[in-house]
Design an enzyme around this catalytic site. Structure first.
Site, PDB file in Angstrom:
ATOM      1  CD  GLU A 206      -3.482  -5.740   3.667  1.00 44.12           C
ATOM      2  OE1 GLU A 206      -4.210  -4.825   4.160  1.00 44.12           O
ATOM      3  OE2 GLU A 206      -2.278  -5.331   4.107  1.00 44.12           O
TER       4      GLU A 206
ATOM      5  CD  GLU B  18      -2.929  -1.304   2.308  1.00 39.84           C
ATOM      6  OE1 GLU B  18      -2.967  -0.266   2.998  1.00 39.84           O
ATOM      7  OE2 GLU B  18      -3.754  -1.908   2.224  1.00 39.84           O
TER       8      GLU B  18
END
Ligand code: IFM
Length: 493
Positions: A395, A179
């Site tokens: 995720e 991320e």
């Protein structure tokens, strides 16, 4: 409390398994969120140690000092993974544990922890999946300018080579960054994450150096790892939807897509920044000065898999003409749906005039809307735009207010519903042609949820932070059953 031991053989009762036979089932964590032991073995502070120890930065002043003590309890935690029947476990390496100043040789004691963890996983038949960077930059590198400073990208490649050298003979699945949007825009833009700077120029510079650092790390990994190793990056791509079909709302969605998604997919996957992003942000950063010759070639080094982190869609509209909204408007709160933080301002650079909307309906304990259709749409878009690049959900999961009953159970039907919906969304994307190779549930166990501290519980295992007792939630049993069947159990099962 133990789960039924499942063993490696998948049940064959279902006539048409919902997932491909070699689909990889996993769970994910990150070093600072679980390890604790922050001053063991020569580890130095990361930006998250500094940030969380600064009054007012995290809920209740929580820090990762103890976290879930995974550093000391990893054997027990690998047993939990084995009870679930996990095929793979995605964890991150703490940069300041293996290279305390972010420069120079590795500290063997730091690497030894990961060697022991990898050995333990392999002994239990679980594939280790390493993430090199999940936000814990050595504080020494931040003191030299952090990600807005170009040399951090070079330091990251050196660090990647050290870890690959130590673990490359036994780890086949590698992720460079987790991320990077959060690192750049929450860390240096809105400032709700470490290092807590609020400077849009710094945020965009950080984004470029994260792209460059990713590419340099891919180069370093390819030079060190066996040919069969698979290299990925995990992006939290925003499934952006305009509130209405009006031209103004579609334009708002385009801008968020540029600075939320294509700022990374452009350089990493397409070889350059999209022109509209460069134009939108030209008043914030001098791109011509920032991008050096060769940077875009480096950032676009081919990868084997794209990791997709998804939690909820992002609904936006154009700000109607009139006064600028204050931090107290729903716009600012809803921006956190896409940004993992209740920042006072939208974390999207140059988009202060875009309104964020919280769709009606159920939400998680983070206040994030629950909408699995966003995951199908996102996977299909990536499949269309990057044909031939396999995808992996690295995720997905949800926080709820879980409690242990007096009988020692944790009933979390909302999480089971969330997971069922999102796994079904993955199945639909695969059925429509997307090449999705696996799914990593966030998270194996409750842990330090960054600025929210320990109040938000994402785990399959409940953690009592006073005693460090782990308790399987109902969702853990349910997920074990999904893995055993390689398919979704019937509702009610
Ligand atoms: O806990 C985080 C994780 O570290 C990164 N992705 C989102 C999760 C939930 O907010």
């Amino acid at each position: 409390m133990t789960l039924p031991r499942t063993g490696p053989t998948r049940a064959t009762t279902s006539a048409a398994p919902a997932f491909p036979a070699d689909f990889l089932w996993g769970a994910a964590t990150a070093a600072y969120q679980i390890e604790g032991a922050v001053d063991v073995g020569g580890r130095t502070p990361s930006i998250w140690d500094t940030f969380s120890r600064t009054p007012g930065r995290t809920a209740g002043g929580d820090t990762g000092d103890r976290a879930t003590e995974h550093y000391h309890r990893y054997r027990q935690d690998v047993r939990l993974m084995s009870e679930l029947g996990l095929g793979a476990y995605r964890f991150s390496v703490s940069w300041p544990r293996v290279q305390p100043t972010g420069r120079g040789p590795a500290v063997e004691r730091g690497l030894d922890f990961y060697r022991r963890l990898v050995d333990e996983l392999l002994e239990h038949g679980i594939e280790p999946a390493v993430t090199l960077y999940h936000w814990d930059l050595p504080q020494d590198l931040e003191d030299l300018g952090g990600w807005p400073n170009r040399t951090t990208a070079e330091r990251f490649a050196d660090y990647a080579a050290l870890v690959a050298d130590a673990l490359g003979d036994r780890v086949g699945l590698w992720t460079t960054l987790n991320e990077p949007w959060c690192s750049a825009f929450l860390g240096y833009g809105s400032g709700v994450h470490a290092p807590g700077r609020a400077d849009w120029t710094a945020a965009l510079r950080a984004a470029h150096h994260l792209n460059l650092g990713h590419g340099r790390a891919v180069e370093a990994l390819r030079a060190t790892l066996p040919r069969a190793a698979r290299i990925a990056v995990s992006l939290n791509l925003h499934e952006v939807r305009p509130l209405t079909g009006s031209a103004a709302d579609r334009e708002a969605a385009r801008r968020i897509d540029a600075v939320g998604n294509r700022v990374f997919t452009g350089p990493m996957l397409n070889g350059g920044y999209p022109v509209d992003l460069l134009v939108d942000t030209a008043h914030l950063v001098d791109w011509a000065e920032l991008i050096h010759d060769g940077d875009l070639t480096a950032a676009a080094r081919p990868i084997d898999l794209l990791g997709v982190n998804y939690y909820n869609p992002t609904v936006v509209s154009a700000l109607p003409s009139g006064p600028t909204p204050s931090a107290a408007t729903p716009s600012a709160a809803a921006a956190s749906d896409a940004g993992h933080g209740d920042g006072a301002q939208s974390p999207f650079a140059g988009c202060a005039d875009v309104l964020f909307h919280r769709a009606p309906g159920e939400r998680t304990a983070m206040g994030w809307p629950i909408d699995p259709t966003g995951l199908t749409d996102l996977l299909l878009r990536l499949h269309r735009e990057h044909p031939g690049l396999p995808l992996m959900v690295t995720e997905n999961g949800a926080a709820f207010d879980d409690r242990v009953t007096p009988e020692g159970a944790v009933h979390d039907p909302q999480r089971v519903d969330y997971l069922r919906g999102h796994l079904d969304a993955v199945r639909r994307a695969i059925a429509a042609g997307a090449d999705v190779r696996g799914y990593f549930l966030w998270s194996l166990m409750d842990n330090f949820e960054w600025a929210y501290g320990y109040g938000k519980r994402f785990g399959l295992y409940h953690v009592d932070y006073a005693t460090q007792a782990r308790t399987a939630k109902d969702s853990a049993r349910w997920y074990a059953e999904v893995i055993r069947r390689n398919a979704l159990p019937d509702p009610g099962a």
